[in-house]
Design an enzyme around this catalytic site. Structure first.
Site, PDB file in Angstrom:
ATOM      1  N   GLY A 159      16.285  83.055 -10.796  1.00  0.00           N
ATOM      2  CA  GLY A 159      16.485  83.613 -12.128  1.00  0.00           C
ATOM      3  C   GLY A 159      17.756  83.056 -12.742  1.00  0.00           C
ATOM      4  O   GLY A 159      18.155  81.915 -12.488  1.00  0.00           O
ATOM      5  N   ILE A 161      20.943  83.747 -12.242  1.00  0.00           N
ATOM      6  CA  ILE A 161      22.004  83.403 -11.289  1.00  0.00           C
ATOM      7  C   ILE A 161      21.636  82.142 -10.527  1.00  0.00           C
ATOM      8  O   ILE A 161      22.461  81.244 -10.339  1.00  0.00           O
ATOM      9  CB  ILE A 161      22.245  84.575 -10.315  1.00  0.00           C
ATOM     10  CG1 ILE A 161      22.730  85.821 -11.076  1.00  0.00           C
ATOM     11  CG2 ILE A 161      23.264  84.184  -9.248  1.00  0.00           C
ATOM     12  CD1 ILE A 161      22.718  87.090 -10.259  1.00  0.00           C
ATOM     13  N   SER A 246      23.242  89.752  -3.411  1.00  0.00           N
ATOM     14  CA  SER A 246      22.240  90.488  -4.200  1.00  0.00           C
ATOM     15  C   SER A 246      22.294  91.988  -3.920  1.00  0.00           C
ATOM     16  O   SER A 246      22.956  92.734  -4.621  1.00  0.00           O
ATOM     17  CB  SER A 246      20.847  89.938  -3.916  1.00  0.00           C
ATOM     18  OG  SER A 246      20.755  88.603  -4.381  1.00  0.00           O
ATOM     19  N   ARG A 247      21.601  92.426  -2.875  1.00  0.00           N
ATOM     20  CA  ARG A 247      21.610  93.812  -2.436  1.00  0.00           C
ATOM     21  C   ARG A 247      21.522  93.826  -0.912  1.00  0.00           C
ATOM     22  O   ARG A 247      20.730  93.089  -0.317  1.00  0.00           O
ATOM     23  CB  ARG A 247      20.447  94.616  -3.040  1.00  0.00           C
ATOM     24  CG  ARG A 247      20.631  94.982  -4.510  1.00  0.00           C
ATOM     25  CD  ARG A 247      21.777  95.980  -4.698  1.00  0.00           C
ATOM     26  NE  ARG A 247      21.911  96.437  -6.066  1.00  0.00           N
ATOM     27  CZ  ARG A 247      22.679  95.891  -6.992  1.00  0.00           C
ATOM     28  NH1 ARG A 247      23.370  94.797  -6.681  1.00  0.00           N
ATOM     29  NH2 ARG A 247      22.768  96.399  -8.203  1.00  0.00           N
ATOM     30  N   GLU A 276      27.208 101.228   1.262  1.00  0.00           N
ATOM     31  CA  GLU A 276      28.439 100.903   0.544  1.00  0.00           C
ATOM     32  C   GLU A 276      29.156 102.189   0.127  1.00  0.00           C
ATOM     33  O   GLU A 276      28.497 103.125  -0.327  1.00  0.00           O
ATOM     34  CB  GLU A 276      28.117 100.046  -0.691  1.00  0.00           C
ATOM     35  CG  GLU A 276      27.540  98.689  -0.320  1.00  0.00           C
ATOM     36  CD  GLU A 276      27.324  97.773  -1.523  1.00  0.00           C
ATOM     37  OE1 GLU A 276      27.729  98.155  -2.643  1.00  0.00           O
ATOM     38  OE2 GLU A 276      26.757  96.694  -1.345  1.00  0.00           O
ATOM     39  N   HIS A 295      31.562  93.857  -2.764  1.00  0.00           N
ATOM     40  CA  HIS A 295      30.632  93.939  -3.893  1.00  0.00           C
ATOM     41  C   HIS A 295      31.354  93.688  -5.222  1.00  0.00           C
ATOM     42  O   HIS A 295      31.338  94.503  -6.144  1.00  0.00           O
ATOM     43  CB  HIS A 295      29.930  95.301  -3.922  1.00  0.00           C
ATOM     44  CG  HIS A 295      28.625  95.254  -4.671  1.00  0.00           C
ATOM     45  ND1 HIS A 295      27.560  96.084  -4.375  1.00  0.00           N
ATOM     46  CD2 HIS A 295      28.196  94.475  -5.695  1.00  0.00           C
ATOM     47  CE1 HIS A 295      26.551  95.826  -5.191  1.00  0.00           C
ATOM     48  NE2 HIS A 295      26.918  94.851  -5.999  1.00  0.00           N
ATOM     49  N   ALA A 297      31.057  90.439  -6.847  1.00  0.00           N
ATOM     50  CA  ALA A 297      30.593  89.167  -7.412  1.00  0.00           C
ATOM     51  C   ALA A 297      30.573  89.181  -8.940  1.00  0.00           C
ATOM     52  O   ALA A 297      30.890  88.176  -9.583  1.00  0.00           O
ATOM     53  CB  ALA A 297      29.214  88.815  -6.868  1.00  0.00           C
TER      54      ALA A 297
END
Length: 335
Positions: A159, A161, A246-247, A276, A295, A297
């Site tokens: 996508g 990114i 990402s996740r 998290e 986290h 980014a």
């Protein structure tokens, strides 16, 4: 007096203020004649306070807080749930039943996230973690790094990114392959990117970078798609490095830890985790072949200003009974 009342609204932000958030949102709303009562819930795990404050909130920015069916049913005034990129922490079905739009921000942090993902690749290549620690300890150990030109970067997801990261990688001479579910879209004009099958990517890439949303159910499920089998394929090819920005739940963390311990995955760089904040006693913190970031980014000044401006813009739209931008695909047919 009635007009003034109608221009006053409550915005619930499930986040701490970074010095930009409240200021940017308030200024943007004020410029359009709205007086904002902004309520911050700094602890995203504080479900009791979120449940209390959501009752009379006009707009909710959950960030990474979990928004349950019960919370949505009690949110009698809410006109918008505005997320960042990911929106996997809300009960979408309940929001749809209440006809409350859920929006995200596709591409709003893409540049920042792609840059961070590439930084992690460079950090692994130049042993950033080891040198940083050793220099602070007064040591002078001149080790050997890895040249990235000519290496193959595999992008799981192509996508916004992925396309930016591919351009950066191409600029330093890397080969790039990508996997996307909709292969018909091809490389969208980026002729230096080969669109390949999932297993082919795992087996042929030196470095695998995960760039997917977290989807927990259905045919497009991404939760847990990287487990023991996939890690062994990555480890059997080239450098055997893994990047995840990402996740966390997309990767089976237990399997990843075992693969790092056994050196199947030689190195990893992670910005996201199954839980998290990452627990203090997490084994990931103790491993020498992992670089960890908290986290962050998408957390650049430029990306944050764009994010907070969009929160305000969509708030103005719903308060003026207009369709907000970027309603998530699962709910678009309702609005």
């Amino acid at each position: 007096m009635e007009t003034e009342m109608s221009r006053t609204l409550k915005v619930l932000l499930c986040s701490d203020d970074d010095g930009l958030m409240v200021k940017t949102i308030k200024n943007a709303l004020s410029n359009k004649g709205f007086e904002a009562n902004i309520v911050l819930v700094r602890d995203q795990h504080d479900a009791d306070t979120i449940s209390k404050e959501i009752v009379d909130a006009d707009v909710v920015y959950p960030d990474k807080a979990i928004i349950t069916k019960e919370m949505i049913e009690s949110a009698k005034k809410t006109r918008l749930f505005q997320f960042g990129t990911g929106y996997d922490t809300i009960d979408l079905a309940s929001a749809g039943e209440r006809k409350i739009p859920v929006c995200n921000m596709p591409g709003i942090t893409a540049q920042s996230v792609a840059e961070h993902a590439m930084y992690l690749v460079l950090a692994l290549a130049r042993n950033d973690r080891e040198y940083g620690l050793e220099m602070k300890e007064g040591r002078w150990n001149r080790g050997v790094g890895v040249e990235l030109a000519g290496k193959t970067l595999g992008l799981i997801g192509f996508g916004n990114i992925g396309k930016i990261k591919a351009r950066i990688a191409h600029g330093i001479g890397m080969k790039t392959v990508a996997f996307r579910r909709n292969k018909e879209k091809g490389n969208e004009g980026l002729n230096f990117v080969d669109i390949v099958g999932f297993d082919h990517l795992l087996e042929k890439s030196d470095i695998v970078s995960i760039l997917l949303p977290l989807i927990e159910h259905g045919s497009y499920r991404t939760k847990g798609i990287i487990g023991k089998r996939e890690l062994e394929k990555i480890g059997g090819a080239g450098l055997g490095w893994l990047i995840n920005i990402s996740r966390g739940p997309i990767v089976n963390e237990k399997d990843l830890i075992e693969s790092l311990k056994s050196n199947i995955i030689r190195k990893a760089a992670l910005d996201v985790y199954e839980m998290e904040p990452l627990p203090e006693n997490s084994e990931l913190r103790k491993l020498p072949n992992v670089i960890l970031t908290p986290h962050i980014a998408g957390e650049t000044r430029e990306a944050l200003v764009r994010r907070y401006t969009l929160i305000a813009e969509n708030t103005i739209k719903v308060m003026n009974n207009e369709r907000p931008l970027y309603i998530v695909k699962e709910l678009q047919s309702i609005f």
